[in-house]
Scaffold this motif. Structure first.
Motif, PDB file in Angstrom:
ATOM      1  N   GLN A 146     -62.385  95.378 -72.879  1.00 41.81           N
ATOM      2  CA  GLN A 146     -62.384  94.414 -73.973  1.00 41.81           C
ATOM      3  C   GLN A 146     -63.810  94.218 -74.459  1.00 41.81           C
ATOM      4  O   GLN A 146     -64.750  94.186 -73.664  1.00 41.81           O
ATOM      5  N   LEU A 147     -63.980  94.064 -75.764  1.00 51.63           N
ATOM      6  CA  LEU A 147     -65.282  93.794 -76.358  1.00 51.63           C
ATOM      7  C   LEU A 147     -65.269  92.399 -76.971  1.00 51.63           C
ATOM      8  O   LEU A 147     -64.473  92.120 -77.873  1.00 51.63           O
ATOM      9  N   VAL A 148     -66.137  91.538 -76.474  1.00 49.12           N
ATOM     10  CA  VAL A 148     -66.296  90.184 -77.006  1.00 49.12           C
ATOM     11  C   VAL A 148     -67.611  90.143 -77.766  1.00 49.12           C
ATOM     12  O   VAL A 148     -68.670  90.413 -77.195  1.00 49.12           O
ATOM     13  N   VAL A 149     -67.539  89.821 -79.041  1.00 48.43           N
ATOM     14  CA  VAL A 149     -68.735  89.775 -79.882  1.00 48.43           C
ATOM     15  C   VAL A 149     -69.092  88.317 -80.134  1.00 48.43           C
ATOM     16  O   VAL A 149     -68.394  87.612 -80.867  1.00 48.43           O
ATOM     17  N   GLY A 150     -70.159  87.853 -79.494  1.00 53.85           N
ATOM     18  CA  GLY A 150     -70.587  86.467 -79.648  1.00 53.85           C
ATOM     19  C   GLY A 150     -70.488  85.720 -78.338  1.00 53.85           C
ATOM     20  O   GLY A 150     -69.544  85.906 -77.566  1.00 53.85           O
ATOM     21  N   ALA A 151     -71.483  84.874 -78.085  1.00 56.94           N
ATOM     22  CA  ALA A 151     -71.514  84.133 -76.814  1.00 56.94           C
ATOM     23  C   ALA A 151     -71.837  82.666 -77.037  1.00 56.94           C
ATOM     24  O   ALA A 151     -72.658  82.076 -76.350  1.00 56.94           O
ATOM     25  N   GLY A 152     -71.176  82.078 -78.042  1.00 58.55           N
ATOM     26  CA  GLY A 152     -71.221  80.631 -78.177  1.00 58.55           C
ATOM     27  C   GLY A 152     -70.286  80.019 -77.144  1.00 58.55           C
ATOM     28  O   GLY A 152     -69.887  80.669 -76.174  1.00 58.55           O
ATOM     29  N   TYR A 153     -69.901  78.771 -77.352  1.00 57.39           N
ATOM     30  CA  TYR A 153     -69.009  78.119 -76.390  1.00 57.39           C
ATOM     31  C   TYR A 153     -67.698  78.884 -76.241  1.00 57.39           C
ATOM     32  O   TYR A 153     -67.178  79.058 -75.138  1.00 57.39           O
ATOM     33  N   ILE A 154     -67.160  79.373 -77.362  1.00 56.91           N
ATOM     34  CA  ILE A 154     -65.889  80.097 -77.308  1.00 56.91           C
ATOM     35  C   ILE A 154     -66.088  81.479 -76.693  1.00 56.91           C
ATOM     36  O   ILE A 154     -65.320  81.896 -75.820  1.00 56.91           O
ATOM     37  N   GLY A 155     -67.103  82.206 -77.130  1.00 58.99           N
ATOM     38  CA  GLY A 155     -67.320  83.561 -76.632  1.00 58.99           C
ATOM     39  C   GLY A 155     -67.552  83.613 -75.137  1.00 58.99           C
ATOM     40  O   GLY A 155     -67.003  84.474 -74.438  1.00 58.99           O
ATOM     41  N   ARG A 156     -68.376  82.695 -74.618  1.00 56.03           N
ATOM     42  CA  ARG A 156     -68.641  82.693 -73.177  1.00 56.03           C
ATOM     43  C   ARG A 156     -67.379  82.350 -72.394  1.00 56.03           C
ATOM     44  O   ARG A 156     -67.090  82.974 -71.363  1.00 56.03           O
ATOM     45  N   ALA A 157     -66.634  81.358 -72.872  1.00 53.74           N
ATOM     46  CA  ALA A 157     -65.403  80.969 -72.172  1.00 53.74           C
ATOM     47  C   ALA A 157     -64.364  82.086 -72.231  1.00 53.74           C
ATOM     48  O   ALA A 157     -63.649  82.339 -71.248  1.00 53.74           O
ATOM     49  N   LEU A 158     -64.279  82.769 -73.364  1.00 55.85           N
ATOM     50  CA  LEU A 158     -63.332  83.879 -73.504  1.00 55.85           C
ATOM     51  C   LEU A 158     -63.706  85.030 -72.577  1.00 55.85           C
ATOM     52  O   LEU A 158     -62.844  85.588 -71.883  1.00 55.85           O
ATOM     53  N   ALA A 159     -64.977  85.397 -72.548  1.00 56.79           N
ATOM     54  CA  ALA A 159     -65.418  86.484 -71.670  1.00 56.79           C
ATOM     55  C   ALA A 159     -65.106  86.160 -70.217  1.00 56.79           C
ATOM     56  O   ALA A 159     -64.625  87.021 -69.457  1.00 56.79           O
ATOM     57  N   ALA A 160     -65.371  84.916 -69.813  1.00 58.46           N
ATOM     58  CA  ALA A 160     -65.094  84.510 -68.430  1.00 58.46           C
ATOM     59  C   ALA A 160     -63.605  84.596 -68.119  1.00 58.46           C
ATOM     60  O   ALA A 160     -63.208  85.027 -67.029  1.00 58.46           O
ATOM     61  N   ALA A 161     -62.753  84.198 -69.071  1.00 60.08           N
ATOM     62  CA  ALA A 161     -61.302  84.243 -68.856  1.00 60.08           C
ATOM     63  C   ALA A 161     -60.810  85.689 -68.747  1.00 60.08           C
ATOM     64  O   ALA A 161     -59.924  86.000 -67.933  1.00 60.08           O
ATOM     65  N   GLU A 172     -61.801  86.981 -65.384  1.00 58.64           N
ATOM     66  CA  GLU A 172     -60.979  86.368 -64.339  1.00 58.64           C
ATOM     67  C   GLU A 172     -59.619  87.034 -64.224  1.00 58.64           C
ATOM     68  O   GLU A 172     -59.064  87.156 -63.124  1.00 58.64           O
ATOM     69  N   ARG A 173     -59.077  87.485 -65.334  1.00 59.43           N
ATOM     70  CA  ARG A 173     -57.750  88.119 -65.262  1.00 59.43           C
ATOM     71  C   ARG A 173     -57.828  89.602 -64.928  1.00 59.43           C
ATOM     72  O   ARG A 173     -56.806  90.288 -64.888  1.00 59.43           O
ATOM     73  N   GLY A 174     -59.048  90.117 -64.743  1.00 60.53           N
ATOM     74  CA  GLY A 174     -59.201  91.483 -64.263  1.00 60.53           C
ATOM     75  C   GLY A 174     -59.570  92.512 -65.300  1.00 60.53           C
ATOM     76  O   GLY A 174     -59.596  93.714 -64.990  1.00 60.53           O
ATOM     77  N   ASP A 175     -59.884  92.103 -66.531  1.00 64.97           N
ATOM     78  CA  ASP A 175     -60.279  93.058 -67.556  1.00 64.97           C
ATOM     79  C   ASP A 175     -61.735  93.460 -67.382  1.00 64.97           C
ATOM     80  O   ASP A 175     -62.534  92.735 -66.776  1.00 64.97           O
ATOM     81  N   SER A 176     -62.074  94.626 -67.920  1.00 63.22           N
ATOM     82  CA  SER A 176     -63.462  95.072 -67.978  1.00 63.22           C
ATOM     83  C   SER A 176     -64.035  94.590 -69.306  1.00 63.22           C
ATOM     84  O   SER A 176     -63.554  94.977 -70.377  1.00 63.22           O
ATOM     85  N   VAL A 177     -65.058  93.739 -69.256  1.00 64.73           N
ATOM     86  CA  VAL A 177     -65.514  93.029 -70.446  1.00 64.73           C
ATOM     87  C   VAL A 177     -66.945  93.411 -70.795  1.00 64.73           C
ATOM     88  O   VAL A 177     -67.837  93.391 -69.940  1.00 64.73           O
ATOM     89  N   THR A 178     -67.156  93.751 -72.057  1.00 64.87           N
ATOM     90  CA  THR A 178     -68.499  93.900 -72.609  1.00 64.87           C
ATOM     91  C   THR A 178     -68.754  92.725 -73.537  1.00 64.87           C
ATOM     92  O   THR A 178     -67.959  92.457 -74.445  1.00 64.87           O
ATOM     93  N   LEU A 179     -69.858  92.026 -73.299  1.00 63.13           N
ATOM     94  CA  LEU A 179     -70.227  90.877 -74.119  1.00 63.13           C
ATOM     95  C   LEU A 179     -71.396  91.292 -75.003  1.00 63.13           C
ATOM     96  O   LEU A 179     -72.513  91.526 -74.527  1.00 63.13           O
ATOM     97  N   ALA A 180     -71.138  91.412 -76.299  1.00 58.78           N
ATOM     98  CA  ALA A 180     -72.138  91.896 -77.244  1.00 58.78           C
ATOM     99  C   ALA A 180     -72.777  90.731 -77.987  1.00 58.78           C
ATOM    100  O   ALA A 180     -72.083  89.961 -78.660  1.00 58.78           O
ATOM    101  N   THR A 181     -74.091  90.603 -77.869  1.00 57.16           N
ATOM    102  CA  THR A 181     -74.828  89.526 -78.526  1.00 57.16           C
ATOM    103  C   THR A 181     -76.190  90.031 -78.959  1.00 57.16           C
ATOM    104  O   THR A 181     -76.652  91.079 -78.516  1.00 57.16           O
TER     105      THR A 181
END
Length: 320
Positions: free
Chosen positions: A4-19, A22-31
């Motif tokens: 999964q690619l999460v673009v943005g790390a505001g309050y929503i982006g950080r919480a989404l990446a953490a979720a 937690e459910r076992g996805d491989s996450v890239t956080l792009a900022t």
């Protein structure tokens, strides 16, 4: 493991990446700054850079575009390149695109409550740029080039939300201290407020939906409450006697002549001078999500601001 690619790390982006982690996805956080969320891979990317974003999306199942310009008055300049980059990245990579949206596109005078099928007719620049971005993505979807949905939320609140949130530190901080919080618009107007965990839950459910895409979803909100009603509930929780004072509309108009950010905020003051209510019944039915009740969300938020007050500001150089 799903990429999964999460673009943005505001309050929503950080919480989404953490979720997602937690459910076992491989996450890239792009900022832009390489923000780190435990368990996610940090990647420095400009969200308006088409090639960089497309490269980051290679192999991803979903692109979550949950970033956005903090400078209100520059939305018409800064948003279009990000929308174009996200659509092109989805087209090249084959990843589904989930846009984090808001209610600005419905515009002043929309019937209340606003539903997932309420027509968009923006009445100010921020709403127009959001609507144009959605139409750009939807047109690509209609041509069969991408799969896209938009998750639309009313104003958010949640643990630790800062001053830019209408229900953030500038609201809860003074009330918890028994002081006066100054608010934009009418404190007595009914308003729908979206709890941050409910926004994340809706984003996840929208990304996992196996029905038709090319549509909007609404984040469920608990019953609409005015800020006067919310202040009374906060006082009941804290035993304090905090109060509210309305910022002068006349002063804000004068300041808006000289301060672009205030002028842009004034353009959407209709959201806080009259009832502004969202309906998410269709989203709740099809995605299986629901709003967190006030008697659960509000105590958690109040406790978070109390903890921040006890801990004090972060040390120099520390990151929140």
């Amino acid at each position: 493991m799903t990429d999964q690619l999460v673009v943005g790390a505001g309050y929503i982006g950080r919480a989404l990446a953490a979720a997602l982690v937690e459910r076992g996805d491989s996450v890239t956080l792009a900022t832009r700054s390489g923000t780190v969320v435990p368990g996610a891979r940090a990647l420095v990317v400009d969200a308006s850079d088409v090639d960089a974003l497309a490269a980051a999306a290679e192999g991803a199942a979903t692109i979550f575009l949950v970033t956005g310009p903090s400078q209100y008055h520059r939305w018409p300049e800064l948003w279009p390149p990000m929308f174009r980059a996200a659509v092109e990245a989805a087209r090249r990579s084959g990843a589904r695109l989930v846009l984090m949206g808001n209610l600005y596109g419905y515009g002043e005078g929309s019937p209340m409550p606003m539903t997932e099928t309420t027509p968009q007719h923006p009445t100010e620049p921020k709403g127009r740029v959001r609507t144009d971005g959605w139409e750009l993505a939807l047109s690509a979807a209609k041509r069969g080039e991408i799969q896209v949905v938009e998750v639309r939320a009313s104003d958010y609140f949640g643990p630790g939300a800062g001053k830019t949130s209408q229900l953030g530190s500038a609201f809860f901080g003074p009330l918890i201290a028994g002081k006066t919080a100054r608010v934009f618009g009418s404190p007595d107007a009914a308003h729908s407020w979206c709890y941050l965990p409910d926004i994340v839950a809706t984003l996840l459910a929208a990304a996992d939906y196996r029905g038709p895409w090319g549509r909007a979803w609404h984040v469920p909100a608990a019953e609409p409450l005015s800020r006067t009603e919310l202040a009374a509930r906060v006082n009941a929780l804290t035993g304090k006697r905090g109060s509210l004072a309305r910022l002068s509309s006349a002063l804000l108009r004068v300041l808006g002549v000289f301060v672009p950010f205030i002028r842009a905020a004034n353009d959407s003051d209709y959201q806080f001078t009259a009832p502004f209510v969202v309906d998410a019944a269709e989203t709740e039915r099809l995605l299986g999500v629901a709003a967190t009740p006030w008697d659960e969300s509000l105590p958690a938020v109040v406790a978070s601001y109390r903890d921040l007050a006890v801990a004090g500001p972060p040390a120099t150089g520390a990151r929140r």
